[in-house]
Design a protein around this motif. Structure first.
Motif, mmCIF file in Angstrom:
data_model
loop_
_atom_site.group_PDB
_atom_site.id
_atom_site.type_symbol
_atom_site.label_atom_id
_atom_site.label_comp_id
_atom_site.label_asym_id
_atom_site.label_seq_id
_atom_site.Cartn_x
_atom_site.Cartn_y
_atom_site.Cartn_z
ATOM 1 N N PRO A 8 -2.071 -11.296 -4.024
ATOM 2 C CA PRO A 8 -2.215 -10.127 -3.365
ATOM 3 C C PRO A 8 -2.833 -9.008 -4.397
ATOM 4 N N HIS A 9 -2.810 -9.536 -5.866
ATOM 5 C CA HIS A 9 -3.041 -8.607 -6.956
ATOM 6 C C HIS A 9 -4.478 -7.755 -6.680
ATOM 7 N N LYS A 10 -5.228 -8.640 -6.376
ATOM 8 C CA LYS A 10 -6.745 -8.375 -5.967
ATOM 9 C C LYS A 10 -6.933 -6.734 -5.468
ATOM 10 N N PHE A 11 -5.945 -6.410 -4.586
ATOM 11 C CA PHE A 11 -5.934 -5.242 -3.943
ATOM 12 C C PHE A 11 -4.577 -4.238 -4.185
ATOM 13 N N GLU A 12 -4.033 -4.734 -5.514
ATOM 14 C CA GLU A 12 -3.011 -3.965 -5.824
ATOM 15 C C GLU A 12 -3.261 -3.309 -7.177
ATOM 16 N N ALA A 13 -4.326 -2.489 -7.476
ATOM 17 C CA ALA A 13 -4.528 -1.854 -8.741
ATOM 18 C C ALA A 13 -3.641 -1.056 -9.124
ATOM 19 N N GLY A 14 -3.477 -0.988 -10.475
ATOM 20 C CA GLY A 14 -2.349 0.095 -10.907
ATOM 21 C C GLY A 14 -1.178 -0.240 -10.990
ATOM 22 N N THR A 15 -0.270 0.719 -11.363
ATOM 23 C CA THR A 15 1.188 0.402 -11.366
ATOM 24 C C THR A 15 1.545 0.672 -9.964
ATOM 25 N N PRO A 16 2.101 -0.074 -9.282
ATOM 26 C CA PRO A 16 2.735 0.209 -7.863
ATOM 27 C C PRO A 16 3.778 0.930 -7.716
ATOM 28 N N ASN A 17 4.326 1.251 -6.418
ATOM 29 C CA ASN A 17 5.319 1.991 -6.136
ATOM 30 C C ASN A 17 6.525 0.855 -5.998
ATOM 31 N N VAL A 18 7.196 0.366 -7.441
ATOM 32 C CA VAL A 18 8.122 -0.637 -7.564
ATOM 33 C C VAL A 18 9.310 -0.308 -6.480
ATOM 34 N N CYS A 19 9.920 0.795 -6.949
ATOM 35 C CA CYS A 19 11.254 0.895 -5.995
ATOM 36 C C CYS A 19 10.946 1.161 -4.833
ATOM 37 N N THR B 229 0.897 -1.052 -0.020
ATOM 38 C CA THR B 229 -0.098 -0.019 0.107
ATOM 39 C C THR B 229 0.974 1.197 -0.174
ATOM 40 N N SER B 230 0.407 2.343 0.083
ATOM 41 C CA SER B 230 1.090 3.634 0.112
ATOM 42 C C SER B 230 1.382 4.029 1.587
ATOM 43 N N GLY B 231 0.969 3.274 2.676
ATOM 44 C CA GLY B 231 1.134 3.417 4.102
ATOM 45 C C GLY B 231 0.289 3.029 4.777
ATOM 46 N N THR B 232 0.287 3.122 6.025
ATOM 47 C CA THR B 232 -0.639 2.814 7.062
ATOM 48 C C THR B 232 -2.268 3.320 6.718
ATOM 49 N N THR B 233 -2.006 4.738 6.592
ATOM 50 C CA THR B 233 -3.423 5.189 6.333
ATOM 51 C C THR B 233 -4.177 4.590 5.067
ATOM 52 N N HIS B 234 -3.480 4.296 4.241
ATOM 53 C CA HIS B 234 -4.062 3.762 2.899
ATOM 54 C C HIS B 234 -4.562 2.148 3.346
ATOM 55 N N SER B 235 -3.668 1.737 4.163
ATOM 56 C CA SER B 235 -3.939 0.172 4.440
ATOM 57 C C SER B 235 -5.348 0.125 5.168
ATOM 58 N N ILE B 236 -5.533 1.329 6.437
ATOM 59 C CA ILE B 236 -6.787 1.033 7.134
ATOM 60 C C ILE B 236 -7.829 1.357 6.243
ATOM 61 N N ASN B 237 -7.659 2.182 5.133
ATOM 62 C CA ASN B 237 -8.910 2.690 4.607
ATOM 63 C C ASN B 237 -9.463 1.530 3.636
ATOM 64 N N MET B 238 -8.288 0.593 3.128
ATOM 65 C CA MET B 238 -8.870 -0.679 2.517
ATOM 66 C C MET B 238 -9.575 -1.473 3.284
#
Length: 405
Positions: A269-280, A91-100
């Motif tokens: 896990p791809h069901k929850f990882e829409a779009g181009t991720p923060n690969v780096c 995710t992008s961070g804790t906040t994103h994770s909780i909102n998911m």
């Protein structure tokens, strides 16, 4: 093993800089930790040598990036002892994770259901659940806190019942440093059939959670608190729960097949990882975990406890200084005020002397309302801090108090 803090400090180039002509004393680690050269090198290597989109490419760069990204997922899985790699969602961070998770439960809750949060929560672990209640008609209840900054577990017991569906508690309070008894909280929630999400943003820099041992349903954290980059984090979820929850976002990567008639979703896990991720970011997250494990979390905890004790004893020598959060079980965070001096004024003067602390409500306004204060000065320590830095902090604080008195 002797803990060689001076050797470790050489890994962090930012610690060599000056602020306002003074050596930087960075004591804002609860907001974000600093990044070691080993992780910076991984970031530079990615963009220099194999920057590419992942999973879908057949060319060499894409395959190399995919391998590195998925290896990082396995590193994080191993660190947290998740049963499967696909239980780790980037995710992008804790906040994103909780909102998911909150978004997912919007389709599972109904009026009459109850969810529980604690009085010690960061806003990120309050607001999404309030929004969830507005959508579903569920009721939000709060575990109260004591004057020492501890949760009153006997009151938690009274809140639990057959209508309780979810419980959300932070592992460690970002504002006070209190380490919550999450094993007890999880067990009691499960006894009434409720699921539990633990906000581990403040815990993961200081200890090593074992999600299987905890038997927690969801655990979330951010890489930037753990010597990694910003903009990347983790949602751990038990496989059975991740299968139940609907996707948070729609788009590329999270699909199996798309037509105008029907879309089917990809496996975890791809069901929850829409779009181009923060690969780096994902790759660097894994590198940060590796770096901290080379030091050892037991070693880190022991050293940081020494810093906490030393700083606490020094601060308590200052007249009119009051520490908020005096739990016997806490990590290296100290929130305090001095007399009637506003914390912002202290923080501003400390910055002039090269001391970086946090001031304000720390995204935990209910805690400040409980103590009837506008905010605190917060000094938070990591394993690369030293007692000499604490001495500089104490000296600068005394000078600031004199100037403001």
């Amino acid at each position: 093993m002797v803990f060689d803090v001076e050797s470790i400090r050489k890994d962090f180039p930012i610690l060599n800089r000056k602020v306002n002509g003074k050596p930087l004393v960075y004591l804002d680690n609860a907001a974000t930790s600093q990044t070691p050269q080993q992780v910076i090198d991984v970031i530079v290597d990615y963009y220099s040598n194999y920057n590419a989109n992942i999973h879908r490419g057949v060319h060499a760069l894409s395959q190399e990036a995919t391998d590195a990204y998925e290896n990082a997922r396995r590193t994080i899985q191993s660190h947290f002892n998740a049963k499967h790699p696909h239980e780790i969602i980037f995710t992008s961070g804790t906040t994103h994770s909780i909102n998911m998770v909150a978004n997912g439960f919007a389709s599972l809750l109904k009026k009459g259901d109850e969810i529980i949060v604690s009085a010690l929560e960061h806003h990120s672990n309050i607001v999404p659940w309030q929004m969830l209640c507005e959508k579903t008609g569920a009721t939000l209840k709060v575990i109260p806190m004591s004057s020492e900054g501890e949760l009153i577990i006997s009151e938690y017991d009274k809140l639990l019942n057959e209508n309780t569906k979810l419980v959300f508690v932070n592992h460690i309070s970002n504002a006070l440093g209190t380490i919550n008894p999450i094993e007890n909280i999880i067990d009691k929630a499960h006894n009434v059939g409720a699921a539990v999400l633990i906000d581990g943003a403040q815990a993961c820099p200081h200890l090593k959670p074992d999600v299987q041992k905890l038997n927690v349903d969801f655990y979330v954290c951010s890489a930037h608190k753990i010597c990694g980059p910003t903009g990347i984090g983790m949602l751990y979820g038990k496989e059975e729960w991740l299968q139940k929850l609907p996707p948070y976002q729609g788009g590329g990567e999270m699909i199996a097949e798309v037509s105008f008639d029907k879309t089917t979703y990809a496996d975890l896990p791809h069901k929850f990882e829409a779009g181009t991720p923060n690969v780096c970011g994902g790759i660097a997250f894994g590198a940060a975990i590796d770096y901290m494990n080379t030091i050892g979390f037991g070693t880190i905890a022991q050293y940081e406890d020494e810093l906490l004790e030393y700083a606490t004893n020094e601060l308590l020598q200052i007249q009119e200084l009051k520490i908020y959060g005096t739990s016997a079980n806490k990590t290296s965070v100290i929130s305090f005020n001095v007399g009637n001096i506003h914390p912002y004024d202290l923080g501003t003067l400390l910055d002039k002397m090269g001391i970086a602390v946090r001031t304000g409500h720390h995204c935990a306004q209910p805690i400040m309302d409980f103590y009837k204060i506008p905010g605190t000065v917060r000094a938070s320590f990591m394993f690369y801090n030293t007692k000499e830095e604490i001495d500089l902090f104490i000296s600068a604080l005394k000078k600031s108090i004199m100037m403001l008195s």
